[in-house]
Design an enzyme around this catalytic site. Structure first.
Site, PDB file in Angstrom:
ATOM      1  N   LYS A  79      20.378   0.842  26.203  1.00 18.33           N
ATOM      2  CA  LYS A  79      19.679   1.965  26.813  1.00 18.33           C
ATOM      3  C   LYS A  79      18.440   1.465  27.542  1.00 18.33           C
ATOM      4  O   LYS A  79      17.742   0.572  27.058  1.00 18.33           O
ATOM      5  CB  LYS A  79      19.295   2.983  25.733  1.00 18.33           C
ATOM      6  CG  LYS A  79      18.695   4.278  26.280  1.00 18.33           C
ATOM      7  CD  LYS A  79      18.419   5.262  25.158  1.00 18.33           C
ATOM      8  CE  LYS A  79      17.802   6.560  25.663  1.00 18.33           C
ATOM      9  NZ  LYS A  79      17.534   7.523  24.575  1.00 18.33           N
ATOM     10  N   SER A 154      19.167  12.076  25.231  1.00 19.33           N
ATOM     11  CA  SER A 154      18.851  11.281  26.403  1.00 19.33           C
ATOM     12  C   SER A 154      19.669  10.007  26.536  1.00 19.33           C
ATOM     13  O   SER A 154      19.615   9.329  27.564  1.00 19.33           O
ATOM     14  CB  SER A 154      17.361  10.921  26.359  1.00 19.33           C
ATOM     15  OG  SER A 154      17.074  10.123  25.217  1.00 19.33           O
ATOM     16  N   SER A 178      18.875  12.325  20.278  1.00 18.11           N
ATOM     17  CA  SER A 178      19.291  11.681  21.532  1.00 18.11           C
ATOM     18  C   SER A 178      20.407  10.658  21.403  1.00 18.11           C
ATOM     19  O   SER A 178      20.940  10.191  22.405  1.00 18.11           O
ATOM     20  CB  SER A 178      18.084  11.015  22.202  1.00 18.11           C
ATOM     21  OG  SER A 178      17.150  11.983  22.607  1.00 18.11           O
TER      22      SER A 178
END
Length: 491
Positions: A79, A154, A178
């Protein structure tokens, strides 16, 4: 069988048995990314040359016996809020569009020591603020189950990359759901560890008391194997815990006999779509049929979780994002009117709408006139929520419920109504407020064919219990590949 249809552990075994090389696995992953990225947009950065070079180095380590991890040689995606030395790290924001860190996050270093091969950095909501991966400055990621829908957020880029079979597993971060929510939306498995289990050093902060790094993969076995590598005490992180019980793969047992599982009635009330409720209760019944004791109970303060979370998270975000002023790194507005005008224009131009909204909210609740009324009250509510979970875990080994009230919405729907988007986190934010471990596993699809996620929550440092229950459930309900992965082509 294509290599990327294997789990990370299965692929690692083939590499270790010399049935395939690390370079062959990496090249197949890079080929999949090239074929699918135009539609899915899971990645912000792909390091093709670096990945191939690294794969060759890892292969030598496997051959000489210095790399023995089950993940050695297996490609991974990171990420884009985890710092990687020499590789662009944007946090999904124009503010960091040109930021190349001089160090690597500890969680990523742990993977590298185990022989993982980093393919690149995945797309995300800007500074992890959002639930759809649409607030990214680099464009929205699409859901591999239906390209008209969001992948969640996210960590949507990481989850979509795994679901599209661009990569066997990925790292995400979880501040209020997330990892778990996009895992549910994309039909993959995501694990949020107990706060402090994985070092936050090198994780670009959103809410420092809430953030935690965790794995995203096809199944529980992969998540357990990855978490074993990630978990370590780190002196560079003051919140890092020294744990001895990190042999998480030992919990991969197909046995839930005698396990006590509670389902909060508050999680099954208004706002929960019928398809989701049916799938979650069917999963609970499946665990009951395997010998678990399952019953419903009242979990207090659920209605206060969302306001408490967004007050605390926004307050911490406003503090953490204060460092982005255009002086030392990242975006700088061109301005000749002095320092303060440069600050103002840099932040106005560098941050997106959702980030500005949360900074403003955080600054408001921390201001002198409202600190007691909002921020301190939210902290007290957080303590009460933790107390409610402590009382629940005196009676139950696990808490079971949905991950989100509904499957993935269509692109564009959530951004029109931010408050509705915030309410979609109702089942996940309490876990972060209390610092608990939780896992999301696929448990069905709705009438439109979109995945539904089951959430299992454990007490602090009880990852093994949720891993065991999730593993037992996945022996009944095997992993279902996304339409994009099944076709192996753009849909």
């Amino acid at each position: 069988m294509k290599l990327l249809s294997l789990t990370a552990v299965e692929l690692g075994k083939k590499i270790k048995a010399r049935q395939v090389t690390a370079e062959e696995a990496v090249r197949e992953a890079l080929c999949a990314i090239e074929q699918k990225e135009a539609q899915v947009h899971s990645f912000v950065t792909v390091d093709q040359e670096g990945a191939i070079k690294r794969a060759r180095e890892v292969q030598k380590g496997i051959a000489n016996g210095s790399l023995t991890s089950p993940l050695a040689g297996v490609p991974v995606a990171i990420k884009d809020n985890l710092c990687t030395q020499g590789m662009l790290t944007t946090c999904g924001s124009n503010m960091l569009h040109n930021f190349i860190p001089t160090y690597t996050a500890q969680a990523v270093r742990n993977l590298e020591r185990a022989g993982a091969v980093i393919l690149g950095k995945t797309n995300m909501d800007e500074f992890a603020m959002g639930s759809t991966t649409e607030t990214s400055a680099f464009g929205a990621t699409k859901n591999p189950w239906n390209l008209d829908h969001v992948p969640g957020g996210s960590s949507g880029g990481s989850c979509a990359a795994v679901a599209a079979e661009e990569v066997p597993y990925a790292l995400g971060s979880d501040t209020g759901g997330s990892i778990r929510q996009p895992s549910a939306f994309c039909g993959v498995t995501g694990l949020k560890p107990t706060y402090g289990t994985v070092s936050r050093y090198g994780l670009i902060a959103y809410g420092s008391s809430l953030d935690q790094v965790g794995p995203i993969a096809k199944d529980v076995t992969d998540c357990a194997a990855v978490l074993e590598v990630l978990a370590s005490h780190d002196q560079k992180d003051s919140t890092s815990m020294k744990r001895e019980d990190t042999d998480f793969t030992a919990a991969l047992k197909d046995d839930v006999r005698g396990m006590r599982i509670g389902i909060p009635r508050d999680y099954l009330g208004d706002g929960l779509e019928d398809d989701v409720k049916t799938a979650v209760l069917a999963a609970a019944d499946a665990l009951k049929q395997q010998g678990a004791m399952v019953e419903q109970f009242d979990l207090r303060l659920v209605e206060y979780a969302i306001p408490a979370y967004y007050v605390i998270a926004a307050a911490e975000a406003s503090s953490n994002l204060e460092r982005y002023d255009g002086v030392k790194y990242g975006y700088r507005a061109q301005d000749d009117q002095g320092l303060h005008q440069m600050y103002k224009k840099t932040r106005s131009q560098g941050f997106g709408a959702e980030v500005k909204r949360r900074i403003m909210l955080g600054s408001f609740v921390l201001s002198s006139g409202y600190y007691d009324a909002y921020y301190l009250k939210a902290l007290r509510t957080k303590a009460l929520i933790k107390q409610a979970f402590d009382e629940a875990f005196e009676k139950y080994d696990l808490i079971l419920g949905p991950v989100a009230p509904a499957p993935a919405p269509k692109l564009g729907e959530s951004l029109c109504d931010p408050l509705k988007m915030y309410l979609g986190d109702i089942y996940t934010v309490s876990v972060n407020l209390a610092g608990l471990p939780a896992i999301s596993v696929p448990c069905g699809v709705d009438a439109k064919g979109l995945p539904i996620g089951l959430q299992l929550i454990g007490d602090c440092f009880q990852e093994k219990k949720i891993i065991q229950a999730a593993y037992a459930y996945q022996q009944i309900r095997r992993y279902q590949r996304s339409p994009l992965a099944q076709r192996g082509e753009i849909i």
